[in-house]
Write a protein that holds these residues in place. Structure first.
Motif, mmCIF file in Angstrom:
data_model
loop_
_atom_site.group_PDB
_atom_site.id
_atom_site.type_symbol
_atom_site.label_atom_id
_atom_site.label_comp_id
_atom_site.label_asym_id
_atom_site.label_seq_id
_atom_site.Cartn_x
_atom_site.Cartn_y
_atom_site.Cartn_z
ATOM 1 N N THR A 80 0.802 -1.223 0.000
ATOM 2 C CA THR A 80 0.000 0.000 0.000
ATOM 3 C C THR A 80 0.834 1.271 0.000
ATOM 4 O OG1 THR A 80 -0.137 -0.106 2.411
ATOM 5 C CG2 THR A 80 -1.955 -1.114 1.163
ATOM 6 N N ALA A 81 2.154 1.158 -0.013
ATOM 7 C CA ALA A 81 3.025 2.342 -0.005
ATOM 8 C C ALA A 81 3.016 2.986 -1.395
ATOM 9 C CB ALA A 81 4.445 1.975 0.399
ATOM 10 N N PRO A 82 2.624 4.263 -1.474
ATOM 11 C CA PRO A 82 2.613 4.957 -2.768
ATOM 12 C C PRO A 82 3.997 5.461 -3.144
ATOM 13 C CG PRO A 82 1.870 6.440 -1.053
ATOM 14 C CD PRO A 82 2.128 5.107 -0.387
ATOM 15 N N ALA A 83 4.076 6.137 -4.265
ATOM 16 C CA ALA A 83 5.332 6.760 -4.697
ATOM 17 C C ALA A 83 5.648 7.936 -3.784
ATOM 18 C CB ALA A 83 5.206 7.236 -6.143
ATOM 19 N N ILE A 84 6.910 8.114 -3.496
ATOM 20 C CA ILE A 84 7.359 9.262 -2.711
ATOM 21 C C ILE A 84 7.458 10.466 -3.640
ATOM 22 C CG2 ILE A 84 9.832 8.819 -3.034
ATOM 23 C CD1 ILE A 84 10.187 9.651 -0.038
ATOM 24 N N GLY A 85 7.264 11.661 -3.080
ATOM 25 C CA GLY A 85 7.333 12.858 -3.906
ATOM 26 C C GLY A 85 7.823 14.066 -3.130
ATOM 27 N N GLU A 86 7.857 15.184 -3.803
ATOM 28 C CA GLU A 86 8.272 16.436 -3.192
ATOM 29 C C GLU A 86 7.351 16.734 -2.002
ATOM 30 O OE1 GLU A 86 9.102 21.077 -4.493
ATOM 31 O OE2 GLU A 86 8.385 19.630 -5.978
ATOM 32 N N GLY A 87 7.951 17.192 -0.911
ATOM 33 C CA GLY A 87 7.190 17.481 0.297
ATOM 34 C C GLY A 87 7.145 16.323 1.275
ATOM 35 N N ASP A 88 7.579 15.154 0.830
ATOM 36 C CA ASP A 88 7.627 13.966 1.686
ATOM 37 C C ASP A 88 9.008 13.850 2.318
ATOM 38 O OD1 ASP A 88 5.027 13.295 0.852
ATOM 39 O OD2 ASP A 88 5.766 12.004 -0.767
ATOM 40 N N VAL A 89 9.132 12.936 3.269
ATOM 41 C CA VAL A 89 10.438 12.636 3.847
ATOM 42 C C VAL A 89 10.600 11.122 3.937
ATOM 43 C CG1 VAL A 89 9.713 12.741 6.287
ATOM 44 C CG2 VAL A 89 12.098 13.189 5.689
ATOM 45 N N LEU A 90 11.793 10.662 3.644
ATOM 46 C CA LEU A 90 12.160 9.257 3.773
ATOM 47 C C LEU A 90 13.092 9.133 4.960
ATOM 48 C CD1 LEU A 90 12.362 6.311 2.670
ATOM 49 C CD2 LEU A 90 14.306 7.111 1.283
ATOM 50 N N VAL A 91 12.717 8.291 5.929
ATOM 51 C CA VAL A 91 13.557 8.010 7.090
ATOM 52 C C VAL A 91 14.159 6.629 6.860
ATOM 53 C CG1 VAL A 91 13.653 7.723 9.595
ATOM 54 C CG2 VAL A 91 12.054 9.385 8.583
ATOM 55 N N VAL A 92 15.490 6.567 6.825
ATOM 56 C CA VAL A 92 16.178 5.309 6.538
ATOM 57 C C VAL A 92 17.203 5.003 7.620
ATOM 58 C CG1 VAL A 92 15.861 5.346 4.040
ATOM 59 C CG2 VAL A 92 17.800 6.543 5.027
ATOM 60 N N ALA A 93 17.469 3.721 7.800
ATOM 61 C CA ALA A 93 18.488 3.292 8.757
ATOM 62 C C ALA A 93 19.376 2.242 8.094
ATOM 63 C CB ALA A 93 17.848 2.715 10.016
ATOM 64 N N SER A 94 20.673 2.504 8.172
ATOM 65 C CA SER A 94 21.671 1.548 7.693
ATOM 66 C C SER A 94 22.955 1.817 8.453
ATOM 67 C CB SER A 94 21.911 1.715 6.184
ATOM 68 O OG SER A 94 23.043 0.968 5.772
ATOM 69 N N GLY A 95 23.373 0.870 9.262
ATOM 70 C CA GLY A 95 24.596 1.053 10.030
ATOM 71 C C GLY A 95 25.781 1.362 9.145
ATOM 72 N N SER A 96 25.924 0.628 8.068
ATOM 73 C CA SER A 96 27.052 0.833 7.158
ATOM 74 C C SER A 96 26.859 2.061 6.287
ATOM 75 C CB SER A 96 27.221 -0.386 6.251
ATOM 76 O OG SER A 96 26.124 -0.478 5.342
ATOM 77 N N GLY A 97 25.606 2.424 6.065
ATOM 78 C CA GLY A 97 25.320 3.518 5.152
ATOM 79 C C GLY A 97 25.543 3.140 3.704
ATOM 80 N N SER A 98 25.723 1.847 3.442
ATOM 81 C CA SER A 98 25.994 1.405 2.074
ATOM 82 C C SER A 98 25.059 0.292 1.607
ATOM 83 C CB SER A 98 27.453 0.936 1.959
ATOM 84 O OG SER A 98 27.670 -0.187 2.806
ATOM 85 N N THR A 99 24.055 -0.038 2.378
ATOM 86 C CA THR A 99 23.101 -1.072 1.977
ATOM 87 C C THR A 99 22.457 -0.645 0.656
ATOM 88 O OG1 THR A 99 22.687 -1.524 4.313
ATOM 89 C CG2 THR A 99 21.110 -2.440 2.717
ATOM 90 N N THR A 100 22.624 -1.441 -0.368
ATOM 91 C CA THR A 100 22.274 -1.059 -1.732
ATOM 92 C C THR A 100 20.839 -0.551 -1.869
ATOM 93 O OG1 THR A 100 23.864 -2.678 -2.561
ATOM 94 C CG2 THR A 100 22.250 -1.849 -4.128
ATOM 95 N N GLY A 101 19.879 -1.298 -1.375
ATOM 96 C CA GLY A 101 18.487 -0.900 -1.513
ATOM 97 C C GLY A 101 18.155 0.379 -0.766
ATOM 98 N N ILE A 102 18.798 0.581 0.374
ATOM 99 C CA ILE A 102 18.565 1.787 1.179
ATOM 100 C C ILE A 102 19.151 3.002 0.462
ATOM 101 C CG2 ILE A 102 18.919 2.872 3.431
ATOM 102 C CD1 ILE A 102 17.329 0.206 3.539
ATOM 103 N N VAL A 103 20.359 2.876 -0.042
ATOM 104 C CA VAL A 103 21.002 3.981 -0.761
ATOM 105 C C VAL A 103 20.206 4.303 -2.031
ATOM 106 C CG1 VAL A 103 23.097 4.718 -1.992
ATOM 107 C CG2 VAL A 103 23.279 3.518 0.206
ATOM 108 N N ARG A 104 19.764 3.281 -2.741
ATOM 109 C CA ARG A 104 18.983 3.500 -3.961
ATOM 110 C C ARG A 104 17.679 4.241 -3.647
ATOM 111 N NH1 ARG A 104 19.638 -1.177 -6.225
ATOM 112 N NH2 ARG A 104 17.990 -2.196 -5.068
ATOM 113 N N ALA A 105 17.010 3.871 -2.557
ATOM 114 C CA ALA A 105 15.772 4.548 -2.158
ATOM 115 C C ALA A 105 16.053 6.005 -1.781
ATOM 116 C CB ALA A 105 15.123 3.812 -0.988
ATOM 117 N N ALA A 106 17.148 6.244 -1.066
ATOM 118 C CA ALA A 106 17.507 7.613 -0.697
ATOM 119 C C ALA A 106 17.788 8.445 -1.950
ATOM 120 C CB ALA A 106 18.724 7.609 0.235
ATOM 121 N N GLN A 107 18.452 7.857 -2.928
ATOM 122 C CA GLN A 107 18.719 8.576 -4.181
ATOM 123 C C GLN A 107 17.409 8.908 -4.897
ATOM 124 O OE1 GLN A 107 21.897 9.699 -5.585
ATOM 125 N NE2 GLN A 107 20.247 10.898 -6.497
#
Length: 185
Positions: free
Chosen positions: A73-100
């Motif tokens: 049920t998660a829609p597309a993210i857009g301007e005005g939204d915020v993405l909160v992410v957690a990755s200890g390494s800061g290099s988890t591929t899927g997390i970095v891709r989502a942040a980009q």
């Protein structure tokens, strides 16, 4: 068992002290990003993802529009939204891709990581730096807990602190929040 519990509590206390060091505004900045967002999206992998699901639930109780990335049920993210992410390494591929992706659509990014120089931290609008071992750090210099245990515990604590701060700012009572608590249990 008592020794293990005391050790974990002490490591958590040290991590929290580092988060609240004088001059640090990351937690307040993250709370403002979340408060001002049209919608809040949360994403983490493994135990970090589960920890952020705790936060998603509490932010929903507060009345915010919240989505856990990856749920159908998660829609597309857009301007005005915020993405909160957690990755200890800061290099988890899927997390970095989502942040980009969030950056590409001009959404904010709040990153919780243990690596200030990581790709994730570079993409973030706000970076909350956790002084904890990453899952591949096994030398016990930062934490004696297994893998990313301290990081994941700190993600839960950060999420609860963000919620509590936003709740206090809202002026809502516990009774105001209660009707949003699940009744399909």
């Amino acid at each position: 068992m008592k020794t293990a519990l005391a050790l974990i509590a002490a490591e958590n206390a040290t991590a929290v002290r580092a988060l609240t060091a004088e001059g640090s505004t990351a937690l307040d900045d993250a709370a403002a990003q979340i408060r001002d967002a049209e919608r809040v999206f949360l994403l983490g992998a493994g135990r970090s993802g589960i920890a952020l699901q705790f936060t998603a639930m509490r932010l929903m109780h507060l009345g915010l529009t919240v989505h856990v990335v990856g749920e159908v049920t998660a829609p597309a993210i857009g301007e005005g939204d915020v993405l909160v992410v957690a990755s200890g390494s800061g290099s988890t591929t899927g997390i970095v891709r989502a942040a980009q992706t969030a950056v590409d659509v001009q959404a904010g990014v709040v990153a919780i990581t243990a690596d200030a120089s990581s790709e994730l931290a570079k993409l973030a609008t706000v970076t909350i730096l956790v002084e904890a071992a990453r899952k591949l750090d096994r030398d016990s210099t930062v934490s004696v807990q297994y893998a990313g245990g301290l990081f994941e515990q700190t993600v839960v604590t950060i999420g609860d602190a963000l919620f509590h701060s936003l709740w206090q700012q809202s002026g809502l009572s516990a009774d105001d929040l209660w009707p949003r608590h699940s009744n399909l249990e």
